[in-house]
Design a protein around this motif. Sequence first.
Motif, mmCIF file in Angstrom:
data_model
loop_
_atom_site.group_PDB
_atom_site.id
_atom_site.type_symbol
_atom_site.label_atom_id
_atom_site.label_comp_id
_atom_site.label_asym_id
_atom_site.label_seq_id
_atom_site.Cartn_x
_atom_site.Cartn_y
_atom_site.Cartn_z
ATOM 1 N N PHE A 254 2.313 -3.291 27.950
ATOM 2 C CA PHE A 254 3.313 -2.311 27.521
ATOM 3 C C PHE A 254 3.304 -2.113 26.008
ATOM 4 O O PHE A 254 3.487 -0.990 25.518
ATOM 5 N N ILE A 255 3.076 -3.181 25.244
ATOM 6 C CA ILE A 255 3.000 -3.045 23.786
ATOM 7 C C ILE A 255 1.823 -2.156 23.404
ATOM 8 O O ILE A 255 1.933 -1.309 22.504
ATOM 9 N N MET A 256 0.692 -2.316 24.087
ATOM 10 C CA MET A 256 -0.471 -1.481 23.781
ATOM 11 C C MET A 256 -0.216 -0.018 24.139
ATOM 12 O O MET A 256 -0.648 0.885 23.414
ATOM 13 N N ALA A 257 0.508 0.230 25.226
ATOM 14 C CA ALA A 257 0.826 1.611 25.599
ATOM 15 C C ALA A 257 1.762 2.244 24.572
ATOM 16 O O ALA A 257 1.562 3.395 24.160
ATOM 17 N N VAL A 258 2.766 1.498 24.131
ATOM 18 C CA VAL A 258 3.691 2.020 23.120
ATOM 19 C C VAL A 258 2.970 2.209 21.788
ATOM 20 O O VAL A 258 3.209 3.193 21.073
ATOM 21 N N ALA A 259 2.070 1.301 21.437
ATOM 22 C CA ALA A 259 1.320 1.428 20.184
ATOM 23 C C ALA A 259 0.425 2.655 20.207
ATOM 24 O O ALA A 259 0.274 3.336 19.183
ATOM 25 N N ALA A 260 -0.178 2.949 21.353
ATOM 26 C CA ALA A 260 -1.023 4.148 21.437
ATOM 27 C C ALA A 260 -0.189 5.412 21.254
ATOM 28 O O ALA A 260 -0.614 6.341 20.555
ATOM 29 N N GLY B 77 2.395 9.234 15.034
ATOM 30 C CA GLY B 77 2.292 8.944 13.603
ATOM 31 C C GLY B 77 1.172 9.709 12.929
ATOM 32 O O GLY B 77 1.344 10.250 11.832
ATOM 33 N N LEU B 78 0.025 9.784 13.560
ATOM 34 C CA LEU B 78 -1.080 10.536 12.963
ATOM 35 C C LEU B 78 -0.794 12.034 12.939
ATOM 36 O O LEU B 78 -1.196 12.735 12.003
ATOM 37 N N ALA B 79 -0.090 12.539 13.938
ATOM 38 C CA ALA B 79 0.311 13.950 13.906
ATOM 39 C C ALA B 79 1.254 14.216 12.731
ATOM 40 O O ALA B 79 1.123 15.244 12.047
ATOM 41 N N ILE B 80 2.171 13.294 12.482
ATOM 42 C CA ILE B 80 3.082 13.439 11.339
ATOM 43 C C ILE B 80 2.302 13.372 10.033
ATOM 44 O O ILE B 80 2.546 14.156 9.100
ATOM 45 N N ILE B 81 1.348 12.461 9.935
ATOM 46 C CA ILE B 81 0.544 12.348 8.712
ATOM 47 C C ILE B 81 -0.265 13.615 8.480
ATOM 48 O O ILE B 81 -0.382 14.090 7.343
ATOM 49 N N VAL B 82 -0.831 14.187 9.526
ATOM 50 C CA VAL B 82 -1.598 15.434 9.385
ATOM 51 C C VAL B 82 -0.694 16.555 8.885
ATOM 52 O O VAL B 82 -1.074 17.324 7.993
ATOM 53 N N MET B 83 0.512 16.651 9.402
ATOM 54 C CA MET B 83 1.443 17.696 8.947
ATOM 55 C C MET B 83 1.871 17.468 7.499
ATOM 56 O O MET B 83 1.992 18.422 6.723
ATOM 57 N N ILE B 84 2.087 16.222 7.124
ATOM 58 C CA ILE B 84 2.430 15.927 5.731
ATOM 59 C C ILE B 84 1.268 16.278 4.820
ATOM 60 O O ILE B 84 1.453 16.849 3.735
ATOM 61 N N TYR B 85 0.042 15.968 5.241
ATOM 62 C CA TYR B 85 -1.129 16.292 4.422
ATOM 63 C C TYR B 85 -1.288 17.803 4.273
ATOM 64 O O TYR B 85 -1.647 18.289 3.194
ATOM 65 N N ARG B 86 -1.017 18.548 5.317
ATOM 66 C CA ARG B 86 -1.128 20.011 5.224
ATOM 67 C C ARG B 86 -0.120 20.589 4.243
ATOM 68 O O ARG B 86 -0.402 21.579 3.569
ATOM 69 N N ASN B 87 1.052 19.978 4.151
ATOM 70 C CA ASN B 87 2.088 20.497 3.258
ATOM 71 C C ASN B 87 1.930 20.016 1.821
ATOM 72 O O ASN B 87 2.220 20.758 0.882
ATOM 73 N N ARG C 26 0.825 -1.215 0.000
ATOM 74 C CA ARG C 26 0.000 0.000 0.000
ATOM 75 C C ARG C 26 0.851 1.253 0.000
ATOM 76 O O ARG C 26 1.961 1.264 0.512
ATOM 77 N N ARG C 27 0.296 2.314 -0.557
ATOM 78 C CA ARG C 27 0.999 3.596 -0.602
ATOM 79 C C ARG C 27 0.345 4.640 0.289
ATOM 80 O O ARG C 27 0.905 5.703 0.493
ATOM 81 N N ASN C 28 -0.826 4.343 0.791
ATOM 82 C CA ASN C 28 -1.538 5.262 1.667
ATOM 83 C C ASN C 28 -0.964 5.144 3.078
ATOM 84 O O ASN C 28 -0.903 4.054 3.650
ATOM 85 N N ALA C 29 -0.573 6.266 3.661
ATOM 86 C CA ALA C 29 0.088 6.247 4.959
ATOM 87 C C ALA C 29 -0.826 5.748 6.071
ATOM 88 O O ALA C 29 -0.374 5.054 6.990
ATOM 89 N N ILE C 30 -2.108 6.033 6.000
ATOM 90 C CA ILE C 30 -3.029 5.584 7.042
ATOM 91 C C ILE C 30 -3.197 4.071 6.982
ATOM 92 O O ILE C 30 -3.225 3.397 8.018
ATOM 93 N N ILE C 31 -3.267 3.505 5.793
ATOM 94 C CA ILE C 31 -3.379 2.056 5.662
ATOM 95 C C ILE C 31 -2.093 1.384 6.125
ATOM 96 O O ILE C 31 -2.128 0.307 6.725
ATOM 97 N N ILE C 32 -0.957 2.008 5.891
ATOM 98 C CA ILE C 32 0.309 1.462 6.388
ATOM 99 C C ILE C 32 0.306 1.439 7.914
ATOM 100 O O ILE C 32 0.722 0.452 8.535
ATOM 101 N N PHE C 33 -0.178 2.508 8.543
ATOM 102 C CA PHE C 33 -0.274 2.519 10.007
ATOM 103 C C PHE C 33 -1.242 1.449 10.500
ATOM 104 O O PHE C 33 -0.988 0.791 11.512
ATOM 105 N N MET C 34 -2.351 1.267 9.808
ATOM 106 C CA MET C 34 -3.300 0.221 10.201
ATOM 107 C C MET C 34 -2.670 -1.154 10.082
ATOM 108 O O MET C 34 -2.898 -2.034 10.927
ATOM 109 N N SER C 35 -1.851 -1.368 9.064
ATOM 110 C CA SER C 35 -1.181 -2.655 8.895
ATOM 111 C C SER C 35 -0.155 -2.891 9.999
ATOM 112 O O SER C 35 -0.020 -4.022 10.491
ATOM 113 N N ILE C 36 0.537 -1.839 10.407
ATOM 114 C CA ILE C 36 1.485 -1.979 11.517
ATOM 115 C C ILE C 36 0.747 -2.319 12.803
ATOM 116 O O ILE C 36 1.186 -3.170 13.587
#
Length: 115
Positions: free
Chosen positions: A79-85, A91-101, A40-50
């Motif tokens: 601990f894995i769930m805390a790190v994933a959150a 990651g979503l903050a980075i995606i929002v900034m990339i989308y704005r640019n 996939r090339r969509n960043a949100i789908i990549i995050f969902m896959s991770i």
Amino acid sequence: MQPTQVPLQVPEVIQLIDLKYYLIISTALFVIGIIGVLTRRNAIIIFMSIELMLNSVNLMLIAFSSYRSDPAGQVFVFFIMAVAAAEVAVGLAIIVMIYRNTRSIDVGLLNKLKW
């Protein structure tokens, strides 16, 4: 004096399903996650896959922890769930900034991050 070993007591609910089935579903989820990240090339789908891959590892840890009657696996899952959150929040903050640019979340268009 030798300490006596206590036989492992698998909870009754877990005994209904064999460990191999947990391993099969966890492996299938992990493979689906890998395919999603690689194709996939969509960043949100990549995050969902991770996140899918992290959840498959959590499923395996819980299954092994339950079958061995050892709560250490469940602590690792916490601990894995805390790190994933935290990873999702950053990651979503980075995606929002990339989308704005760039007005796109296609990871193929992110060549601006190169030198």
